[in-house]
Design a protein around this motif. Structure first.
Motif, mmCIF file in Angstrom:
data_model
loop_
_atom_site.group_PDB
_atom_site.id
_atom_site.type_symbol
_atom_site.label_atom_id
_atom_site.label_comp_id
_atom_site.label_asym_id
_atom_site.label_seq_id
_atom_site.Cartn_x
_atom_site.Cartn_y
_atom_site.Cartn_z
ATOM 1 N N GLN A 1 3.454 6.076 27.572
ATOM 2 C CA GLN A 1 4.246 5.697 26.404
ATOM 3 C C GLN A 1 3.645 6.363 25.169
ATOM 4 N N ILE A 2 4.498 7.031 24.423
ATOM 5 C CA ILE A 2 4.039 7.718 23.206
ATOM 6 C C ILE A 2 4.844 7.160 22.032
ATOM 7 N N ILE A 3 4.138 6.710 21.038
ATOM 8 C CA ILE A 3 4.802 6.168 19.858
ATOM 9 C C ILE A 3 4.288 6.896 18.624
ATOM 10 N N VAL A 4 5.200 7.391 17.822
ATOM 11 C CA VAL A 4 4.822 8.010 16.552
ATOM 12 C C VAL A 4 5.534 7.243 15.446
ATOM 13 N N ALA A 5 4.774 6.649 14.574
ATOM 14 C CA ALA A 5 5.348 5.904 13.454
ATOM 15 C C ALA A 5 4.979 6.614 12.158
ATOM 16 N N HIS A 6 5.978 6.859 11.340
ATOM 17 C CA HIS A 6 5.770 7.580 10.095
ATOM 18 C C HIS A 6 6.219 6.692 8.942
ATOM 19 N N SER B 1 9.897 5.460 9.985
ATOM 20 C CA SER B 1 10.574 6.021 11.154
ATOM 21 C C SER B 1 9.660 5.863 12.361
ATOM 22 N N VAL B 2 10.237 5.477 13.476
ATOM 23 C CA VAL B 2 9.446 5.290 14.682
ATOM 24 C C VAL B 2 10.102 6.051 15.832
ATOM 25 N N LEU B 3 9.335 6.943 16.427
ATOM 26 C CA LEU B 3 9.778 7.659 17.618
ATOM 27 C C LEU B 3 9.046 7.062 18.814
ATOM 28 N N GLU B 4 9.793 6.645 19.817
ATOM 29 C CA GLU B 4 9.186 6.044 21.004
ATOM 30 C C GLU B 4 9.642 6.812 22.243
ATOM 31 N N ILE C 1 0.859 -1.182 0.000
ATOM 32 C CA ILE C 1 0.000 0.000 0.000
ATOM 33 C C ILE C 1 0.894 1.231 0.000
ATOM 34 N N ALA C 2 0.936 1.930 -1.140
ATOM 35 C CA ALA C 2 1.852 3.068 -1.261
ATOM 36 C C ALA C 2 1.164 4.343 -0.792
ATOM 37 N N LYS C 3 0.876 4.407 0.486
ATOM 38 C CA LYS C 3 0.271 5.589 1.093
ATOM 39 C C LYS C 3 1.202 6.065 2.192
ATOM 40 N N GLU C 4 1.300 7.365 2.325
ATOM 41 C CA GLU C 4 2.085 7.887 3.429
ATOM 42 C C GLU C 4 1.183 7.930 4.662
ATOM 43 N N ARG C 5 1.670 7.366 5.737
ATOM 44 C CA ARG C 5 0.817 7.246 6.913
ATOM 45 C C ARG C 5 1.560 7.642 8.183
ATOM 46 N N LEU C 6 0.769 8.078 9.130
ATOM 47 C CA LEU C 6 1.307 8.467 10.424
ATOM 48 C C LEU C 6 0.443 7.814 11.493
ATOM 49 N N GLN C 7 1.090 7.204 12.449
ATOM 50 C CA GLN C 7 0.348 6.573 13.529
ATOM 51 C C GLN C 7 0.890 7.083 14.861
ATOM 52 N N ILE C 8 -0.005 7.535 15.705
ATOM 53 C CA ILE C 8 0.382 8.044 17.024
ATOM 54 C C ILE C 8 -0.361 7.221 18.073
#
Lengths: 82, 82
Positions: free
Chosen positions: B23-28, B72-75, A17-24
């Motif tokens: 805990q805070i996780i940001v995955a881009h 990229s993952v910020l933890e 899946i070529a989507k830019e995604r952000l997960q928090i």
């Protein structure tokens, strides 16, 4: 399994899946159950911070808030515009 | 395994440690590898937002930033004062 292993697995699973995604994800583990929960208020402020770096449309945000005993988890999934 | 399952498992594993934790996780996940990475800059701003709700000491914050291809993952792991 550490968080990093999880994300590495996830990345491989969704590589097609070529989507830019952000997960928090914000997880709050409390020692007692009767403290106020500030995760719902945090949600908007976290998005405001991220909006300084990328433009996010309201309709591209999925929010899930889960409570399980003394553990609260806020999960924000954002699909970024191409 | 979903994030929620992960946190439920984690909670049970650490139930004996009576510490309040955040805990805070940001995955881009990016579509191309050559975009600027704003996660390091995000880190301080996220902590500033959370400090509106709880007091956090610098020494109680553990930060890990991981890059793996276009993910990229910020933890941030925070032990809250009792």
């Amino acid at each position: 399994m550490s968080f990093f292993d999880y994300f590495k697995t996830k990345k491989q699973n969704t590589a097609s899946i070529a989507k830019e995604r952000l997960q928090i994800i914000v997880a709050h583990e409390r020692t007692t159950r009767n403290q106020p929960d500030y995760l719902p208020q945090l949600q908007q402020e976290l998005l405001d911070v991220i909006r300084k770096y990328v433009s996010i449309r309201e309709e591209d945000i999925q929010v899930q808030l889960d409570k399980n005993g003394n553990c609260s988890v806020l999960e924000l999934n954002v699909t970024l515009p191409e």
